[in-house]
Design a protein around this motif. Structure first.
Motif, PDB file in Angstrom:
ATOM      1  N   LEU A   6      28.309  66.006  37.433  1.00 52.90           N
ATOM      2  CA  LEU A   6      28.705  65.592  36.081  1.00 52.90           C
ATOM      3  C   LEU A   6      27.919  64.337  35.773  1.00 52.90           C
ATOM      4  N   ILE A   7      26.999  64.454  34.842  1.00 48.33           N
ATOM      5  CA  ILE A   7      26.035  63.373  34.678  1.00 48.33           C
ATOM      6  C   ILE A   7      25.751  63.088  33.212  1.00 48.33           C
ATOM      7  N   ASN A   8      25.579  61.805  32.926  1.00 53.12           N
ATOM      8  CA  ASN A   8      25.067  61.325  31.646  1.00 53.12           C
ATOM      9  C   ASN A   8      24.802  59.840  31.881  1.00 53.12           C
ATOM     10  N   GLN A   9      23.595  59.398  31.554  1.00 50.33           N
ATOM     11  CA  GLN A   9      23.260  57.996  31.857  1.00 50.33           C
ATOM     12  C   GLN A   9      24.013  57.027  30.955  1.00 50.33           C
ATOM     13  N   LYS A  10      24.689  57.566  29.945  1.00 50.88           N
ATOM     14  CA  LYS A  10      25.532  56.702  29.116  1.00 50.88           C
ATOM     15  C   LYS A  10      26.898  56.543  29.762  1.00 50.88           C
ATOM     16  N   GLY A  11      27.465  55.345  29.681  1.00 52.69           N
ATOM     17  CA  GLY A  11      28.820  55.124  30.180  1.00 52.69           C
ATOM     18  C   GLY A  11      29.833  55.499  29.107  1.00 52.69           C
ATOM     19  N   ALA A 137      23.373  69.334  43.941  1.00 54.21           N
ATOM     20  CA  ALA A 137      24.083  70.238  43.035  1.00 54.21           C
ATOM     21  C   ALA A 137      23.335  71.550  42.822  1.00 54.21           C
ATOM     22  N   ARG A 138      24.083  72.520  42.325  1.00 47.39           N
ATOM     23  CA  ARG A 138      23.492  73.773  41.871  1.00 47.39           C
ATOM     24  C   ARG A 138      23.552  73.812  40.341  1.00 47.39           C
ATOM     25  N   HIS A 139      24.565  73.116  39.799  1.00 46.42           N
ATOM     26  CA  HIS A 139      24.781  73.128  38.355  1.00 46.42           C
ATOM     27  C   HIS A 139      24.951  71.715  37.822  1.00 46.42           C
ATOM     28  N   VAL A 140      24.582  71.530  36.576  1.00 54.24           N
ATOM     29  CA  VAL A 140      24.726  70.240  35.914  1.00 54.24           C
ATOM     30  C   VAL A 140      25.654  70.409  34.720  1.00 54.24           C
ATOM     31  N   LEU A 141      26.658  69.545  34.641  1.00 51.95           N
ATOM     32  CA  LEU A 141      27.560  69.545  33.483  1.00 51.95           C
ATOM     33  C   LEU A 141      27.410  68.177  32.808  1.00 51.95           C
ATOM     34  N   VAL A 142      27.085  68.200  31.530  1.00 51.61           N
ATOM     35  CA  VAL A 142      26.809  66.948  30.815  1.00 51.61           C
ATOM     36  C   VAL A 142      27.905  66.671  29.791  1.00 51.61           C
ATOM     37  N   PRO A 143      28.807  65.725  30.079  1.00 52.36           N
ATOM     38  CA  PRO A 143      29.782  65.335  29.059  1.00 52.36           C
ATOM     39  C   PRO A 143      29.086  64.457  28.016  1.00 52.36           C
ATOM     40  N   VAL A 144      29.367  64.716  26.736  1.00 55.14           N
ATOM     41  CA  VAL A 144      28.792  63.869  25.676  1.00 55.14           C
ATOM     42  C   VAL A 144      29.872  63.459  24.692  1.00 55.14           C
ATOM     43  N   TYR A 145      29.705  62.232  24.210  1.00 52.61           N
ATOM     44  CA  TYR A 145      30.570  61.714  23.165  1.00 52.61           C
ATOM     45  C   TYR A 145      29.920  62.098  21.836  1.00 52.61           C
ATOM     46  N   PRO A 146      30.679  62.696  20.905  1.00 56.02           N
ATOM     47  CA  PRO A 146      30.044  63.261  19.719  1.00 56.02           C
ATOM     48  C   PRO A 146      29.622  62.228  18.684  1.00 56.02           C
ATOM     49  N   GLU A 147      28.623  61.432  19.011  1.00 55.83           N
ATOM     50  CA  GLU A 147      28.025  60.513  18.048  1.00 55.83           C
ATOM     51  C   GLU A 147      26.519  60.608  18.188  1.00 55.83           C
ATOM     52  N   PHE A 148      25.783  60.334  17.090  1.00 51.35           N
ATOM     53  CA  PHE A 148      24.365  60.639  17.114  1.00 51.35           C
ATOM     54  C   PHE A 148      23.593  59.846  18.154  1.00 51.35           C
ATOM     55  N   LEU A 149      23.997  58.593  18.395  1.00 55.85           N
ATOM     56  CA  LEU A 149      23.260  57.809  19.388  1.00 55.85           C
ATOM     57  C   LEU A 149      23.429  58.407  20.782  1.00 55.85           C
ATOM     58  N   SER A 150      24.595  58.982  21.047  1.00 57.39           N
ATOM     59  CA  SER A 150      24.804  59.616  22.348  1.00 57.39           C
ATOM     60  C   SER A 150      23.906  60.828  22.491  1.00 57.39           C
ATOM     61  N   LEU A 151      23.729  61.526  21.376  1.00 55.80           N
ATOM     62  CA  LEU A 151      22.908  62.731  21.433  1.00 55.80           C
ATOM     63  C   LEU A 151      21.448  62.380  21.687  1.00 55.80           C
ATOM     64  N   ALA A 152      21.047  61.190  21.212  1.00 58.53           N
ATOM     65  CA  ALA A 152      19.654  60.789  21.374  1.00 58.53           C
ATOM     66  C   ALA A 152      19.272  60.689  22.852  1.00 58.53           C
ATOM     67  N   GLY A 153      20.199  60.206  23.693  1.00 61.95           N
ATOM     68  CA  GLY A 153      19.888  60.046  25.116  1.00 61.95           C
ATOM     69  C   GLY A 153      19.813  61.367  25.869  1.00 61.95           C
ATOM     70  N   LEU A 154      20.258  62.423  25.205  1.00 65.58           N
ATOM     71  CA  LEU A 154      20.348  63.710  25.894  1.00 65.58           C
ATOM     72  C   LEU A 154      18.983  64.275  26.295  1.00 65.58           C
ATOM     73  N   SER A 155      17.981  64.078  25.434  1.00 67.82           N
ATOM     74  CA  SER A 155      16.656  64.626  25.753  1.00 67.82           C
ATOM     75  C   SER A 155      16.111  63.982  27.011  1.00 67.82           C
ATOM     76  N   GLN A 156      16.322  62.648  27.145  1.00 70.41           N
ATOM     77  CA  GLN A 156      15.833  61.953  28.342  1.00 70.41           C
ATOM     78  C   GLN A 156      16.520  62.501  29.588  1.00 70.41           C
ATOM     79  N   LEU A 157      17.820  62.730  29.473  1.00 72.40           N
ATOM     80  CA  LEU A 157      18.576  63.253  30.604  1.00 72.40           C
ATOM     81  C   LEU A 157      18.077  64.650  30.986  1.00 72.40           C
ATOM     82  N   LEU A 158      17.862  65.486  29.975  1.00 69.49           N
ATOM     83  CA  LEU A 158      17.425  66.849  30.277  1.00 69.49           C
ATOM     84  C   LEU A 158      16.027  66.857  30.885  1.00 69.49           C
TER      85      LEU A 158
END
Ligand code: ADP
Ligand code: MG
Length: 270
Positions: A6-11, A137-158
């Motif tokens: 369970l990963i996301n570089q955002k806290g 891991a075999r699988h990655v689950l990415v929790p995200v907070y539904p705000e646009f700035l959170s979505l911006a970091g998603l590409s870097q994570l992927l």
């Protein structure tokens, strides 16, 4: 065995809340679950009701080879086990410098095949600890907070996930993106959730974790949402997530491996 990072570089996006309550939901269904706390802040360890600052042995000792996984594991109950962390784990970046340090967690988990699920709660940085989780891991689950700035970091994570897949762990797969802390009254949340579903149509979980104060209160009691507030929205949402996750895993197992996902190895909880 399903191993999920369970990963996301955002806290503050719900990684720890999801790790603990998804783990508890799976354990209630009779699966044997191991939670791994990879965050030096040890929120997962505290959430499980363990005084992290008093621990003598943590995940760090496992990674440095000073203890075995079995020596460090805390038993929350018969079905739900935890590899704890504490602030000492912040030394990981300094001490885990040998070549191949990315593989230490994977090696430590070898031979512990009695678990149906290993859920790894990552810290909010893409350092050596997160990389260890992605390699184990075999699988990655990415929790995200539904705000646009959170979505911006998603590409870097992927991108990071893609690099790890290419260089270190070719079997790694994105399992899904989970919208957490969703406030139905906020237009902004509906818009962000909509744009996420547009961008990642296959990946966003149907289940959304709604904002629910009981989810924020349960950690202070060292309880899962099922113990603290079993009829709350939070309990309903994490129960639904466990169901959806099992379906997703089953459809993938069928695609990749002729054996369907096994039935729980333990007894069904009452
Ligand atoms: P992370 O591990 O990504 O830093 P946490 O799971 O610790 O995020 O969540 C951050 C904060 O938000 C915590 O105080 C947690 O209790 C709270 N929280 C998480 N999910 C919800 C939710 N669905 N509703 C209300 N509060 C939540
Ligand atoms: Mg956390």
């Amino acid at each position: 065995m399903a191993r999920i990072a369970l990963i996301n570089q955002k806290g503050g996006v719900g990684k720890t809340t999801t790790t603990f309550n998804l783990g508890a939901a799976l354990a209630r269904r009779g699966f044997r679950v191991l939670l791994v706390d990879l965050d030096p802040q040890a929120h997962l360890t505290y959430h499980a009701g363990i005084a992290a600052h008093e621990l003598e042995l943590t995940l760090l000792d496992v990674l440095t080879g000073e203890a075995t996984l079995s020596e460090v594991v805390c038993l929350r109950n018969e079905q739900l086990h935890l590899v704890p962390s504490n602030l000492g784990l912040s030394r990981a970046q300094k001490v885990l410098t040998e070549p191949g340090s990315e593989f230490l967690l994977r090696e430590a988990l070898e031979g512990h095949d009695g678990y149906d699920f290993v859920l790894m709660d990552c810290p909010p940085q893409l350092g050596i600890l997160s990389i260890n989780a992605l390699v184990a891991a075999r699988h990655v689950l990415v929790p995200v907070y539904p705000e646009f700035l959170s979505l911006a970091g998603l590409s870097q994570l992927l991108q990071t996930v893609e690099i790890v897949t290419r260089r270190l762990n070719p079997r790694l797969e994105l399992m899904g993106v989970l919208i957490t802390n969703f406030d139905q009254r906020k237009n902004l949340h509906h818009e962000a959730a909509g744009s996420l579903r547009e961008r990642f149509p296959e990946w966003v979980f149907q289940t959304v974790i709604r904002t629910n104060v009981a989810l924020a209160e349960a950690p202070s009691y060292g309880q899962s949402i099922f113990e603290y507030a079993p009829t709350s929205l939070g309990a309903q949402d994490y129960e639904a997530l466990a169901g959806e996750l099992l379906l997703r895993l089953q459809s993938r197992e069928v695609r990749h491996d002729p054996k369907p996902l096994g039935t729980p190895s333990g007894r069904q909880s009452p």
